[in-house]
Motif scaffolding. Structure first.
Motif, mmCIF file in Angstrom:
data_model
loop_
_atom_site.group_PDB
_atom_site.id
_atom_site.type_symbol
_atom_site.label_atom_id
_atom_site.label_comp_id
_atom_site.label_asym_id
_atom_site.label_seq_id
_atom_site.Cartn_x
_atom_site.Cartn_y
_atom_site.Cartn_z
ATOM 1 N N ALA A 136 0.843 -1.204 0.000
ATOM 2 C CA ALA A 136 0.000 0.000 0.000
ATOM 3 C C ALA A 136 0.876 1.252 0.000
ATOM 4 O O ALA A 136 0.644 2.206 -0.753
ATOM 5 N N THR A 137 1.918 1.231 0.835
ATOM 6 C CA THR A 137 2.796 2.399 0.922
ATOM 7 C C THR A 137 3.603 2.566 -0.371
ATOM 8 O O THR A 137 3.758 3.672 -0.889
ATOM 9 N N GLY A 138 4.086 1.435 -0.904
ATOM 10 C CA GLY A 138 4.891 1.473 -2.130
ATOM 11 C C GLY A 138 4.086 2.052 -3.287
ATOM 12 O O GLY A 138 4.607 2.826 -4.105
ATOM 13 N N GLN A 139 2.789 1.680 -3.361
ATOM 14 C CA GLN A 139 1.967 2.208 -4.461
ATOM 15 C C GLN A 139 1.696 3.693 -4.298
ATOM 16 O O GLN A 139 1.726 4.454 -5.254
ATOM 17 N N VAL B 19 10.950 7.038 2.567
ATOM 18 C CA VAL B 19 11.347 5.728 2.043
ATOM 19 C C VAL B 19 10.099 5.058 1.441
ATOM 20 O O VAL B 19 8.978 5.276 1.918
ATOM 21 N N SER B 20 10.310 4.210 0.419
ATOM 22 C CA SER B 20 9.183 3.588 -0.294
ATOM 23 C C SER B 20 8.382 2.616 0.559
ATOM 24 O O SER B 20 7.244 2.279 0.215
ATOM 25 N N GLY B 21 8.935 2.130 1.666
ATOM 26 C CA GLY B 21 8.200 1.179 2.497
ATOM 27 C C GLY B 21 9.038 0.731 3.676
ATOM 28 O O GLY B 21 10.115 1.288 3.933
ATOM 29 N N THR B 22 8.531 -0.264 4.385
ATOM 30 C CA THR B 22 9.226 -0.764 5.580
ATOM 31 C C THR B 22 9.155 -2.288 5.570
ATOM 32 O O THR B 22 8.391 -2.870 4.798
ATOM 33 N N ASP B 23 9.898 -2.921 6.470
ATOM 34 C CA ASP B 23 9.801 -4.378 6.588
ATOM 35 C C ASP B 23 8.813 -4.771 7.680
ATOM 36 O O ASP B 23 8.686 -5.944 8.032
#
Ligand code: FAD
Length: 363
Positions: free
Chosen positions: A103-106, A231-235
């Motif tokens: 969701a965050t990456g999109q 940042v594009s996302g997290t782990d």
């Protein structure tokens, strides 16, 4: 001929629209709202925003055009009116290809791609050489952006409107057509501008079921790392996010965040808050003194806001409900500030179309 205009909503959308409309002395403006700057409430998105300019609109979309149109306006405010609470800030953007489907990456896909449209809009855009990338980062870039202190900026917008005669009133409206009776002149408004954000989902006469929230949790701290980072996302979860931004004029640093669609929970989640703080220090160790962890952060407050998302994008269009002329301007998701002037300029054009036909019919 004077024009009676009611603006419903005093978030960044309503206030920017009021600010632009108030520059025409023929416009007599009343802004009515349940929440005003100074309030912190889950139903009021604007105070919770960072807020910075990190374009996310896909190239060729209206969203892209609105963000593109907003940069010059924010830049000009920043340069001309330091009291508006906006400052320039170096910005670092990190992309991990593995975040693409989340969701965050999109949400961030345009922001983090190596050759985005906004490279020709913001100053100092530069790709960071591959040799300087930390492990796991596929590409990165930097540029100069702005960060807005919402606690200063929203009242500043009110001040600009009050100076030119606009009137601000508290009211809760059940149906959009009621707003037309709230003009301070006592006469019916010629046009109502609907800037109610997420509330357009439940507001009578609008009932837009394309509206839904994307919950954003933040931690506001006194520490100042210098630049902004996204940042594009997290782990830690596909709807969690990682961004850092320091507001102008002592507004503190916002550590984010999350992008939790359809989640209405108003209470900060302490576990998520811990993850937000740990991630921020991991990507930006200079947030704290050497060797410190989250105990090195000086917390001002935890917060949660609901981004007013709309399937298909914001609604900026004319409408008529029970004989009342309406211009809608709502549904700005996570980009209400960075698209504020573009959207408000379009809303003003639509208001002018309504007023022109009213004035022609009176000739
Ligand atoms: P709101 O701010 O929600 O205002 C709605 C107004 O309508 C309020 O005054 C409310 O009281 C009034 N209202 C509603 N219903 C009624 C009624 N029935 N009667 C009377 N009044 C009513 N955007 C960016 O551009 N950059 C960022 O960095 C950024 N960061 C964000 C971080 C977080 C954590 C969050 C939650 C959001 C962020 N956003 C950001 C998004 C931005 O905050 C929103 O897009 C924006 O605030 C929406 O503003 P608005 O004026 O449309 O709605």
């Amino acid at each position: 001929m004077s024009n009676n205009i009611v603006i419903l909503g005093a978030g960044v959308t309503g206030l920017t629209t009021a600010y632009l409309l108030s520059q025409d002395p023929a416009n007599k403006i009343t802004v009515i709202a349940k929440h005003m700057p100074g309030d912190y409430d889950i139903e009021y998105a604007s105070p919770w925003a960072g807020a910075n300019y990190m374009p996310v609109g896909k190239e060729g979309s209206n969203h892209h055009a609105w963000e593109r149109a907003t940069w010059p306006a924010l830049k000009a405010l920043c340069e001309k009116y330091p009291e508006a609470g906006i400052h320039f800030r170096d910005s670092l953007i990190y992309n991990r290809k593995k975040d693409q489907e989340s969701a965050t990456g999109q949400w961030f896909s345009e922001l983090v791609q190596p050759n985005p449209w906004y490279k020709d809009v913001v100053p100092d855009f530069e790709a960071i050489p591959e040799s300087q990338l930390a492990p796991g980062i596929d590409n990165a870039q930097k540029f100069t952006s702005v960060c807005i202190n919402t606690a200063v900026y929203l009242p500043w917008l009110i001040g600009q409107c009050v100076k030119t005669g606009a009137v601000f009133k508290r009211a809760v409206v059940k149906h959009i057509s009621e707003a037309a009776d709230a003009h301070h002149s006592g006469q019916k408004a010629d046009v109502v501008v609907n800037c109610t954000g997420l509330a357009s989902k439940t507001l009578g006469g609008v009932l837009d079921d394309k509206m839904y929230p994307a919950r954003g949790q933040i931690v506001v701290v006194r520490n100042d790392p210098g630049e902004m980072v996204s940042v594009s996302g997290t782990d830690d979860g596909e709807d969690e996010a990682l961004y850092i931004m320091t507001r102008a004029a002592g507004g503190g640093t916002i550590l984010g965040g999350s992008y939790q669609k359809h989640n209405w929970d108003a209470l900060p989640d302490p576990n998520l808050a811990n993850r937000i703080m740990k991630r921020a220090i991991a990507i930006c160790p200079k947030l704290v003194k050497e060797g410190e962890g989250i105990e090195g952060l000086s917390i001002i407050r935890h917060g949660v806001g609901l981004r007013p998302l709309r399937d298909g994008g914001p609604r900026v269009e004319k409408d008529q409900v029970d004989g009342v002329k309406i211009v809608h301007n709502y549904g700005h998701g996570g980009f209400g500030y960075q698209a504020s002037f573009g959207c408000a300029e379009d809303a003003v054009s639509l208001v002018n179309e309504v007023l022109q036909s009213k004035n022609l019919s009176k000739l």
